[in-house]
Design a protein around this motif. Structure first.
Motif, PDB file in Angstrom:
ATOM      1  N   THR A   8       0.825  -1.207   0.000  1.00 21.88           N
ATOM      2  CA  THR A   8       0.000   0.000   0.000  1.00 21.88           C
ATOM      3  C   THR A   8       0.863   1.262   0.000  1.00 21.88           C
ATOM      4  OG1 THR A   8      -0.156  -0.296   2.364  1.00 21.88           O
ATOM      5  CG2 THR A   8      -2.053  -0.947   1.070  1.00 21.88           C
ATOM      6  N   TRP A  13      -1.525   4.976  -1.849  1.00 22.85           N
ATOM      7  CA  TRP A  13      -2.983   5.067  -1.776  1.00 22.85           C
ATOM      8  C   TRP A  13      -3.408   5.928  -0.610  1.00 22.85           C
ATOM      9  CZ3 TRP A  13      -5.290  -0.488  -2.630  1.00 22.85           C
ATOM     10  CH2 TRP A  13      -5.224  -0.793  -4.007  1.00 22.85           C
ATOM     11  N   GLU A  14      -2.831   7.070  -0.452  1.00 19.13           N
ATOM     12  CA  GLU A  14      -3.188   7.885   0.706  1.00 19.13           C
ATOM     13  C   GLU A  14      -4.561   8.505   0.536  1.00 19.13           C
ATOM     14  OE1 GLU A  14      -0.437  10.681   2.110  1.00 19.13           O
ATOM     15  OE2 GLU A  14       1.148   9.184   2.416  1.00 19.13           O
ATOM     16  N   TYR A  15      -5.229   8.624   1.633  1.00 14.81           N
ATOM     17  CA  TYR A  15      -6.549   9.241   1.597  1.00 14.81           C
ATOM     18  C   TYR A  15      -6.386  10.764   1.624  1.00 14.81           C
ATOM     19  CZ  TYR A  15      -8.665   4.767   2.876  1.00 14.81           C
ATOM     20  OH  TYR A  15      -9.090   3.478   2.896  1.00 14.81           O
ATOM     21  N   ALA A  16      -7.212  11.458   0.877  1.00 16.13           N
ATOM     22  CA  ALA A  16      -7.253  12.912   1.015  1.00 16.13           C
ATOM     23  C   ALA A  16      -7.907  13.233   2.354  1.00 16.13           C
ATOM     24  CB  ALA A  16      -8.071  13.505  -0.127  1.00 16.13           C
ATOM     25  N   ALA A  18     -10.305  14.465   5.099  1.00 17.94           N
ATOM     26  CA  ALA A  18     -11.765  14.613   5.068  1.00 17.94           C
ATOM     27  C   ALA A  18     -12.248  15.107   6.421  1.00 17.94           C
ATOM     28  CB  ALA A  18     -12.415  13.290   4.704  1.00 17.94           C
ATOM     29  N   THR A 327      -1.735  -0.164   8.092  1.00 22.19           N
ATOM     30  CA  THR A 327      -2.718   0.606   7.319  1.00 22.19           C
ATOM     31  C   THR A 327      -3.538   1.556   8.198  1.00 22.19           C
ATOM     32  OG1 THR A 327      -4.512  -0.994   7.600  1.00 22.19           O
ATOM     33  CG2 THR A 327      -3.001  -1.354   5.751  1.00 22.19           C
ATOM     34  N   ILE A 329      -4.660   4.689  10.192  1.00 21.00           N
ATOM     35  CA  ILE A 329      -4.316   6.099  10.069  1.00 21.00           C
ATOM     36  C   ILE A 329      -4.387   6.739  11.445  1.00 21.00           C
ATOM     37  CG2 ILE A 329      -4.998   8.292   9.052  1.00 21.00           C
ATOM     38  CD1 ILE A 329      -6.231   6.618   6.752  1.00 21.00           C
ATOM     39  N   ASP A 335     -10.758  14.120  11.405  1.00 17.56           N
ATOM     40  CA  ASP A 335     -10.730  13.596  10.042  1.00 17.56           C
ATOM     41  C   ASP A 335     -11.491  12.268   9.990  1.00 17.56           C
ATOM     42  OD1 ASP A 335     -10.023  12.363   7.572  1.00 17.56           O
ATOM     43  OD2 ASP A 335      -8.260  13.686   7.472  1.00 17.56           O
ATOM     44  N   ASN A 337     -11.250   9.907   8.076  1.00 16.69           N
ATOM     45  CA  ASN A 337     -10.423   8.747   7.736  1.00 16.69           C
ATOM     46  C   ASN A 337      -9.636   8.208   8.920  1.00 16.69           C
ATOM     47  OD1 ASN A 337     -11.111   8.879   5.000  1.00 16.69           O
ATOM     48  ND2 ASN A 337      -9.579  10.478   4.662  1.00 16.69           N
ATOM     49  N   THR A 338      -9.577   8.986   9.971  1.00 17.22           N
ATOM     50  CA  THR A 338      -8.701   8.619  11.083  1.00 17.22           C
ATOM     51  C   THR A 338      -9.198   7.371  11.805  1.00 17.22           C
ATOM     52  OG1 THR A 338      -7.951  10.872  11.398  1.00 17.22           O
ATOM     53  CG2 THR A 338      -7.795   9.416  13.308  1.00 17.22           C
TER      54      THR A 338
END
Lengths: 488, 294
Positions: A8, A13-16, A18, A327, A329, A335, A337-338
């Motif tokens: 990865t 494939w980092e998330y923007a 959010a 993987t 975060i 955020d 995604n956290t």
């Protein structure tokens, strides 16, 4: 320690980012005590800062309570108990609780944002777990208020009086709901003290309670540190203590009230065993292990902090676990995604770091995620120790952070022996595809909650509480009612 | 013709299914109201108490694993054996100041109480357990498990009924126990141990000591391998002493003030008081379908 790069990372494939917006929330600069339906300035005139642990910056000031404030609150609660709440028809009590539940749902987003700002937990968790469950607890216990006779056949349950309730900082609003909802449903009034570092959602709840029209004095909230808690525990006007927190403080409370007739329920620490057998569905088990220890940064009394892996699958499971940890975060709690947010306070950060240093010093093998870390605030990488001995402090003491101690076993009897070899007995996890093995384990593990092929599930209908030094009494479900009732 | 010389009974204590005298070699002489000695009764030591707890802990696993049906049969057997020894217990109660009428009543009540709780062994679980309707795809149920080793401070005013009324619900629930018999009326407690011994009750499930509360109460409170205490004398200072001593391992301290001559003590809530609630979760359909997925 060196470690293989995993795919990865190469693929980037980092998330923007959010981030959840904090623009719609309303926070005052200063919060006073909530006594007798009104916001009252602390008699000391003093306030302390509530800090955002993700930025180490102040969010608001909170009233510093003392014995005078507690006394006022207890008297208000007593008056409300005698004159209003205990004599109100139970079906009317229920309606107030339903109203509070609905209001929490209406304001769920605001509560979730403040919970994450004040406590550091990922917004996804406050949004999907803490706040909906808090509302669900009020809904559940609201319905019990006028049905108590059916819960205790032949017994005539009665309310107790004024309950003093002291709650921890790991699930601030949820713990307030766990305490207030059953207490009120059973006809008691309360004096609640939120944890020092996480008072804000409790004070927002106070505003909401005011809005609900709940009679004055039925719920009183006094803020401050452990000294305020001690004042509540020792106050003569308190009939019942409900405490969630550390085992040490729980024992102190027991000592304080030994000479009195006060009733008490204690939800204390834990050091849960999460046991993975070779016939377990490994990928699901990995998810469960991660959820068990890194949920809410490991600030969970029932966290699966001791992982027991059957020797035959040790290598593959640890590898899968490490890959999964890579993987996660770690970062801004706001955020979406956290996965792992901020450690609740500087002092807790220091405690956890102390344990990590100790593990290294003991010569245990450490694995930490190579994730990016925020510059400010209090964060700790998801951490895994392997080759942990049963005698290691990391296997014995509650760390209350994202630190997992891994041990191995060969036989069923061995792992039961090891799992039960602790003064705690709050929770446990079992992973296997074999039904008879599940029932063997779930019946022999001495713990109040056993998750089989799952972990860290909570529900208002499901009793929660421990064996042995994890405390006594249950919260949730029908069993949670008896903590707030007395019988002839 | 000289009268036959009676055989006097040496009263012992009951630990792990055997009848030793106290390891301390000490004794005391309780008297009845007529100032007659009741005998050289064992003055049990702290060491005796520790030994009894070891025996109770050892017996706990097997006893709690027995089927409820089997526990029920054994409690009923106790009632049968006690029924057959009525006269012995009546005589002992009379020796300890009861009238014949009161003694008969106490023995009758004791037998009936054993039968009553024998009947609960395989029923209380259904009263106090639940299947919980959680709002997720899980099967979730709460069931009871015995707390563990329970210390019972038997009622001081009643030689037999006080002991039986609390022992029965506690062992009916799968606990093992150590009983400190009434200090001044100890005779029936040891004779009752003989009933237990003849009732297929595994050794160590019930252990009975005689001696002084003033010596043993703090030990009962502070012993780290005792999970709960049942106290029935209603003396505030003693209860406080127990509570304060029990803090280190968070014992469950239960105090009762039931009038033992009425049926109010006959309820399953006493069984429930010495149980822990265990809640088990399992996913339905999809294993690992945790809501909080990372």
């Amino acid at each position: 320690m060196s470690k293989k790069k995993i795919e990865t990372e190469k693929m980037n494939w980092e998330y923007a980012a959010a981030p959840e917006s904090a623009s719609h929330i309303q926070l005052k600069e200063k919060y006073d005590h909530f006594i007798n339906g009104k916001f009252e300035k602390p008699s000391s005139g003093k306030y302390f800062d509530s800090i955002n642990p993700a930025t180490a910056k102040k969010i608001a000031a909170v009233a510093e309570g003392n014995s005078k404030d507690v006394d006022k609150a207890v008297k208000a609660a007593r008056k409300a108990y005698d004159n209003v709440w205990s004599v109100m028809p139970a079906s009317e009590r229920a309606k107030y609780l339903f109203r509070i539940a609905r209001l929490i749902q209406e304001k769920a987003r605001e509560f979730a944002v403040i919970e994450s700002l004040d406590g550091g937990k990922p917004i996804r968790e406050s949004r999907d777990i803490d706040i909906p469950l808090a509302a669900a607890h009020f809904f559940y216990y609201a319905g019990w208020a006028d049905k108590l006779d059916y819960a205790f056949p032949n017994r005539k349950p009665k309310s107790i009086g004024v309950a003093g309730q002291i709650i921890p900082w790991n699930f601030p609003l949820l713990m307030a709901a766990w305490k207030i909802a059953p207490a009120l449903a059973c006809g008691n009034t309360v004096v609640l003290k939120p944890a020092e570092t996480t008072s804000l959602t409790a004070m927002k709840l106070a505003e909401l309670i005011q809005e609900s029209g709940l009679p004055d004095g039925v719920v009183n909230i006094v803020t401050g540190d452990g000294k305020v808690g001690a004042e509540i525990v020792s106050h003569d006007g308190i009939d019942k203590i409900a405490f969630t927190g550390s085992t040490d403080v729980g024992k102190l409370i027991q000592k304080t009230i030994a000479k009195t007739d006060k009733k008490v329920t204690l939800e204390l620490g834990g050091k849960a065993a999460n046991i993975v057998f070779e016939d377990a569905p490994l990928d699901q088990a990995v998810e469960g292990i991660v959820n068990g220890i890194y949920f809410n940064q490991g600030h969970v009394c029932c966290a699966g902090s001791r992982l027991f892996v059957q020797e035959s699958i040790k290598d593959i499971l640890i590898k899968k676990l490490q890959d999964r940890i890579e993987t996660l975060i770690v970062g801004d709690p706001m955020d979406k995604n956290t996965d792992v947010g901020a450690i609740n306070s500087k002092s807790q950060w220091e405690t956890i770091q102390g344990y990590i240093e100790l593990g290294k010093k003991e010569g245990l093998e450490i694995f930490q995620s190579s994730c990016k870390m925020p510059k400010d605030g209090y964060f700790i990488k998801p951490t895994l120790f392997t080759k942990v001995a049963q005698s290691s402090r990391l296997a014995k003491e509650e760390i209350f952070g994202p630190v997992l101690a891994v041990q191995t076993f060969r036989t069923v009897d061995e792992v039961i022996e090891k799992a039960n070899n602790t003064p705690y007995g709050l929770s446990a996890g079992v992973w296997t595809d074999k039904g008879s093995k599940i029932f063997n384990l779930t019946s022999r593990l001495r713990a109040g909650i056993v998750w089989a092929n799952t972990y860290n599930q909570f529900d208002p209908t499901s009793p929660f509480g421990g064996y042995k030094e994890s405390g006594f009494g249950r919260e949730g479900g029908l069993h949670g009612l008896s903590a707030y009732l007395k019988f002839d | 013709m000289s009268e036959r010389i009676n055989i006097l009974k040496t009263y012992k204590i009951y630990i792990g299914g055997s009848f030793p005298r106290t390891e301390s070699g000490r004794f005391y002489n309780p008297m009845n109201a007529k100032k007659e000695s009741l005998g050289n009764i064992c003055l049990s030591s702290r060491k005796d108490f520790r030994n009894a707890v070891v025996a109770a802990r050892k017996a706990f696993g097997d006893w709690s694993d027995r089927t409820a049906f089997n526990r029920s049969q054994i409690l009923y057997r106790m009632a049968e054996v006690l029924e057959g020894r009525r006269e012995q217990f009546i005589a002992e109660l009379m020796q300890q100041d009861s009238s014949r009428k009161d003694a008969e009543k106490e023995v009758n009540l004791s037998i009936d109480r054993l039968v009553y709780f024998a009947g609960w062994c395989d029923k209380y679980q259904q009263i106090f357990s639940s299947v919980n309707p959680v709002a997720s795809s899980h099967f979730n149920f709460s069931a009871l498990e015995p707390t563990g080793v329970v210390a019972i401070v038997a009622n001081k005013d009643s030689s037999l009924l006080g002991l039986v009324s609390y022992m029965a619900p506690i062992i009916a629930g799968g606990n093992s126990c150590v009983i400190l018999a009434s200090e001044n009326k100890p005779l029936c407690s040891i004779s009752f141990a003989e009933v237990l011994n003849a009732s297929d009750l595994p050794g160590g499930v019930v252990n009975i000591l005689t001696g002084k509360k003033s010596e043993l109460l703090s030990q009962i409170g502070s012993h780290m391998d005792v999970n709960a205490v049942c106290y029935t004398d209603g003396i505030k200072d003693e209860l406080i002493q127990l509570k304060e001593a029990s803090i280190d391992n968070l014992k469950r301290i239960k105090s009762y003030m039931y009038d033992l001559t009425t049926v109010e003590v006959e309820n399953p809530y006493i069984i429930n008081d010495f149980q822990e609630v265990k809640t088990t979760w399992h996913p339905i359909e999809v294993i690992g379908a945790a809501k909080a997925s990372y």
